[in-house]
Design a protein around this motif. Sequence first.
Motif, mmCIF file in Angstrom:
data_model
loop_
_atom_site.group_PDB
_atom_site.id
_atom_site.type_symbol
_atom_site.label_atom_id
_atom_site.label_comp_id
_atom_site.label_asym_id
_atom_site.label_seq_id
_atom_site.Cartn_x
_atom_site.Cartn_y
_atom_site.Cartn_z
ATOM 1 N N ALA A 10 -15.376 -20.223 79.017
ATOM 2 C CA ALA A 10 -16.569 -20.584 79.787
ATOM 3 C C ALA A 10 -17.684 -19.563 79.564
ATOM 4 O O ALA A 10 -18.841 -19.933 79.440
ATOM 5 N N VAL A 11 -17.321 -18.277 79.478
ATOM 6 C CA VAL A 11 -18.332 -17.235 79.268
ATOM 7 C C VAL A 11 -19.047 -17.460 77.941
ATOM 8 O O VAL A 11 -20.259 -17.373 77.840
ATOM 9 N N THR A 15 -24.468 -23.520 76.304
ATOM 10 C CA THR A 15 -24.985 -24.552 77.204
ATOM 11 C C THR A 15 -26.305 -25.088 76.664
ATOM 12 O O THR A 15 -26.934 -24.469 75.811
ATOM 13 N N LYS A 42 -28.433 -14.200 79.731
ATOM 14 C CA LYS A 42 -27.035 -13.986 80.101
ATOM 15 C C LYS A 42 -26.762 -12.499 80.281
ATOM 16 O O LYS A 42 -27.269 -11.687 79.512
ATOM 17 N N PRO A 43 -25.926 -12.138 81.248
ATOM 18 C CA PRO A 43 -25.604 -10.710 81.405
ATOM 19 C C PRO A 43 -24.744 -10.166 80.271
ATOM 20 O O PRO A 43 -24.650 -8.956 80.120
ATOM 21 N N TRP B 130 -18.519 -13.196 84.646
ATOM 22 C CA TRP B 130 -19.657 -14.116 84.663
ATOM 23 C C TRP B 130 -19.349 -15.363 83.848
ATOM 24 O O TRP B 130 -18.625 -15.303 82.854
ATOM 25 N N HIS B 131 -19.900 -16.502 84.267
ATOM 26 C CA HIS B 131 -19.850 -17.713 83.449
ATOM 27 C C HIS B 131 -21.186 -18.437 83.624
ATOM 28 O O HIS B 131 -21.944 -18.130 84.555
ATOM 29 N N PRO B 132 -21.520 -19.403 82.728
ATOM 30 C CA PRO B 132 -22.870 -19.957 82.738
ATOM 31 C C PRO B 132 -23.287 -20.622 84.051
ATOM 32 O O PRO B 132 -24.476 -20.784 84.301
ATOM 33 N N ARG B 136 -26.160 -20.372 89.582
ATOM 34 C CA ARG B 136 -26.939 -21.585 89.297
ATOM 35 C C ARG B 136 -26.960 -22.423 90.567
ATOM 36 O O ARG B 136 -25.970 -22.471 91.309
#
Lengths: 198, 184
Positions: A10-11, A15, A42-43, B130-132, B136
């Motif tokens: 997921a990271v 997207t 993104k971090p 973290w993830h997208p 959000r």
Amino acid sequence: MANNRVLQWAVMARTWWIYDANLQCPFRSSERIITYLKGKHKPIYHPFADIGDHVVVFNTRHVAMRGNFWRTFKHFNHTRYAGGFSQASAWRVHEMDPTRIMEKACYQRLSGLPMKKTLMARLHLYPDEEIPQEILENVSGQIRQVQVVPKKLEDYTEEEIQNFPRLFEWPENYDVESYQRENQQEPDQHTTKKWRLD
Amino acid sequence: MSNNAIPRDFVKNVLQNGVGRYVCQLKRITFRFCKSHGGSRHMRDFIENNLLEFTQKNPGVVCYLQPRRHRPPSVVAEFLNGRREVMLLSGKEVPEICKWVEHMRTRSGVQIVNMIQNNHTETPSTQGIWHPFMFRDSEMAATEFPSKKFSQIQVTGKTATDLVLEEQLKVSSSESSDSHIEGK
């Protein structure tokens, strides 16, 4: 954690974002768009890591430039043969390809990156509202516009225009129409002769 | 340094050492040499002149002498963490032997490796990585894109047009209240 592996997918997932270029400055918009193309939002960002996102931009035909830029902002090209230099003003380029202004604005702001062609391949530009379904179904987020979309005179109803407060009213016999100049195409001073249409 | 024989790992150390008091991590050191061969000449000199001083200064380190016939000189260091390091010292002169013995005494006992990365943690974030979709707006999940709501720039304050229209409202309302009084 048992699902660590899935979390990591997921990271790293790419997207898709969408951006409405309707009445937006292409230069300020491109600043915001390349942030997402490079993955700077993104971090986990790192310049060597390929973690940029896809951005779909639509309504590029309706971008708005400030001041006199449609006439004076120029796109240059050189074929690398002698006398191969040519230039075209923004409105002429826009007339030939309505996505070109936005594309060039983004590409110029990616200068200095070895990855820029890869990143540009992730920018999808559409001149109007129509976006192919296979592109649109990937989108999971929207980028905010850079400026307020102004309300045009056509968007107001006749009643709203009549009721808008005014300091004075024109006399009945006041001639407004004759001051308006006829809308004719001016000679394009800023475009190389071979690109000119007249 | 692309030799696969050299182990590669994250940075490690005996970090608790020296927090309360320093504990020498060297447990035992064995000097192996030949009594007759010329290769062990400097090692024999070291044992004769410098070893006694070393043992007096470091009572916590066990020193063994192991004569081996016709074998090159070496030093074996054993550490508190259970690791054992052998270093060949053939052809090394006395000052250099002193230097390597000092090196073994001051080491933590952790194996010397190529570092994969400078940054590493054994205790990852308890809040999760973290993830997208973190931070959000969750309403985005149920939105069909393009949506006007998530596209518009968020403006604070009023435009000049808003102010003019507000003034007009005030004027018209006061006029209507006046006419109401007159009507009374």
